[in-house]
Write an enzyme that holds these catalytic residues in place. Sequence first.
Site, short mmCIF file in Angstrom:
data_model
loop_
_atom_site.label_atom_id
_atom_site.label_comp_id
_atom_site.label_asym_id
_atom_site.label_seq_id
_atom_site.Cartn_x
_atom_site.Cartn_y
_atom_site.Cartn_z
N GLU A 38 0.81 -1.21 0.00
CA GLU A 38 0.00 0.00 0.00
C GLU A 38 0.85 1.27 0.00
O GLU A 38 1.74 1.44 0.84
CB GLU A 38 -0.93 -0.02 1.23
CG GLU A 38 -1.82 1.19 1.40
CD GLU A 38 -2.73 1.45 0.21
OE1 GLU A 38 -3.36 0.49 -0.29
OE2 GLU A 38 -2.82 2.62 -0.23
N THR A 82 -5.89 1.52 -5.44
CA THR A 82 -5.49 0.12 -5.28
C THR A 82 -6.16 -0.77 -6.31
O THR A 82 -5.54 -1.66 -6.91
CB THR A 82 -5.86 -0.44 -3.89
OG1 THR A 82 -5.37 0.43 -2.89
CG2 THR A 82 -5.27 -1.83 -3.68
N HIS A 197 -1.58 3.30 4.80
CA HIS A 197 -2.62 4.02 4.05
C HIS A 197 -2.84 5.38 4.70
O HIS A 197 -2.77 5.50 5.92
CB HIS A 197 -3.92 3.21 4.06
CG HIS A 197 -4.95 3.69 3.07
ND1 HIS A 197 -5.68 4.83 3.25
CD2 HIS A 197 -5.33 3.17 1.88
CE1 HIS A 197 -6.48 5.00 2.21
NE2 HIS A 197 -6.29 4.01 1.36
N ASP A 256 1.51 -0.06 -4.91
CA ASP A 256 0.28 0.03 -5.70
C ASP A 256 0.10 1.39 -6.38
O ASP A 256 -0.38 1.46 -7.51
CB ASP A 256 -0.97 -0.38 -4.89
CG ASP A 256 -1.27 0.51 -3.70
OD1 ASP A 256 -0.43 1.35 -3.33
OD2 ASP A 256 -2.38 0.35 -3.12
N HIS A 257 0.50 2.47 -5.70
CA HIS A 257 0.32 3.83 -6.24
C HIS A 257 1.03 4.77 -5.29
O HIS A 257 1.55 4.34 -4.26
CB HIS A 257 -1.16 4.18 -6.38
CG HIS A 257 -1.96 3.94 -5.14
ND1 HIS A 257 -1.84 4.73 -4.02
CD2 HIS A 257 -2.82 2.95 -4.79
CE1 HIS A 257 -2.63 4.26 -3.06
NE2 HIS A 257 -3.23 3.16 -3.50
C1 GP9 Z 1 -8.93 -0.73 0.60
C2 GP9 Z 1 -7.49 -0.64 0.27
C3 GP9 Z 1 -7.06 0.79 0.07
O1 GP9 Z 1 -9.39 -2.03 0.75
O2 GP9 Z 1 -7.16 -1.44 -0.80
O3 GP9 Z 1 -7.59 1.31 -1.08
P1 GP9 Z 1 -7.03 2.65 -1.72
O4 GP9 Z 1 -7.68 3.80 -0.99
O5 GP9 Z 1 -5.55 2.70 -1.58
O6 GP9 Z 1 -7.47 2.57 -3.12
MN MN Z 2 -3.88 1.61 -2.17
#
Ligand code: GP9
Ligand code: MN
Length: 415
Positions: A38, A82, A197, A256-257
């Site tokens: 994440e 994500t 996150h 992921d980003h």
């Molecule tokens: C939520 C997690 C985070 O289940 O994958 O999502 P994001 O906000 O990073 O898209």
């Molecule tokens: Mn994410």
Amino acid sequence: NSDELVEIQNYATANKASINEEMFGKYEGRNVIFVSMESLQSFVINQEMNGHIVTPFLNSLTQDKDTYYFSDFYHQTGLGKTSDSEFIVENGFLGSGNGAAFFTNGENTYTGMSGVLSDNGYYTSVLHPNNKSFWNRDRMYQSLGVDHFYDIDAYTIGEGQSVGWGMKDIPFFEQSAQILADSPQPFASRLITLTNHHPFELDEEDKLIPEYDSNSGTLNRYFQTVRYMDESLKVFFEQLKTQGIYDNSIIVMYGDHYGISELHHKAMAKYLGKEELTAYDHALLQSVPLFIHIPGSNDGQEITKTSGQIDIRPTVLHLLGISTANDVQFGDDLFSEEHDGIVPFRDGRIITSDYVFTQDVCYDRATGEEVEKAVCEPAFEKSGAVLNYSDQLISLDLLRFYEQHQDISPQTNTQ
Ligand code: GP9
Ligand code: MN
């Protein structure tokens, strides 16, 4: 109609990089464990924050004899965050330009990597301790061919094991290693972390380094939550060894980003030791790390070729000896000599090893100087095609015509 798919499929076929004969099928039959890390950006890898090492475990992988570390790799996500990264890794094309494809087109027909692996005898799963309907995952995973989704209900969240968005990464990985060990093999599973996150909060006992000292609380805390996630990955590797599933697996880990948006440019400039950040800097900051860890490979190295999330699918399928010759996807095998090194972003930016195109300006990558737009020209065709064709595949649900043209089952393909 199906003619539109034929045009796109012809483009995909004509632009496909050759396979690397030596790597193709080299790890046939191994389990594959994808770890979506994440909000992890590359700017913390092999770096310190006020004298504190931020990612000691991942740093060790950058030097590891069994790890290919891709240091000039980029996320290609858009509004779907994500879920877009999942979409790209599964499909080998980009998500939607105007929303999260997981939501807007969750009921389309796809030829997801999970489904392909299922057809090749794999048990496919996703492990993520959140509500199953978040990002419409429960519906979309069916469309992608995921056999089982281990959502929040598959986990026991003990006292002190939850923070911010849900389950902390360390107990998540501990319980996930058990789930994997109990899974039929070979399996292909995607684990999605959550602790790092926004707003990047932690309990006191999980703060392994202090906060940074900029004007952005978000960036200040980010280093701490990244440090915690790094620790959780170390625990995960230990657990895989304990469970006896480490040696016969490939572990593919990617950011992921971005985690730090451009809103925090002043704080980022301070950390990077720059006066201010330009559009050129912001584009390059979209780099996220990719690690392909293959126990026993003994061929680990840093690979600096410019690449993106779209490339993961063909790379992994080829390592397992699964052909992508008929796939409607636009990624290139990272081990191919013909990998083209052009990375289109979902918002139209482009990065290659030689230049950066952003906000309609072309920059020389080495110097950061603005140059004539013509210098970036060679990348426009691919970027435009990838963006337009991805949009068409999604909005027109074109893959529903796929099997009428090509029989995807590998058994019949060899006839
Ligand atoms: C939520 C997690 C985070 O289940 O994958 O999502 P994001 O906000 O990073 O898209
Ligand atoms: Mn994410």
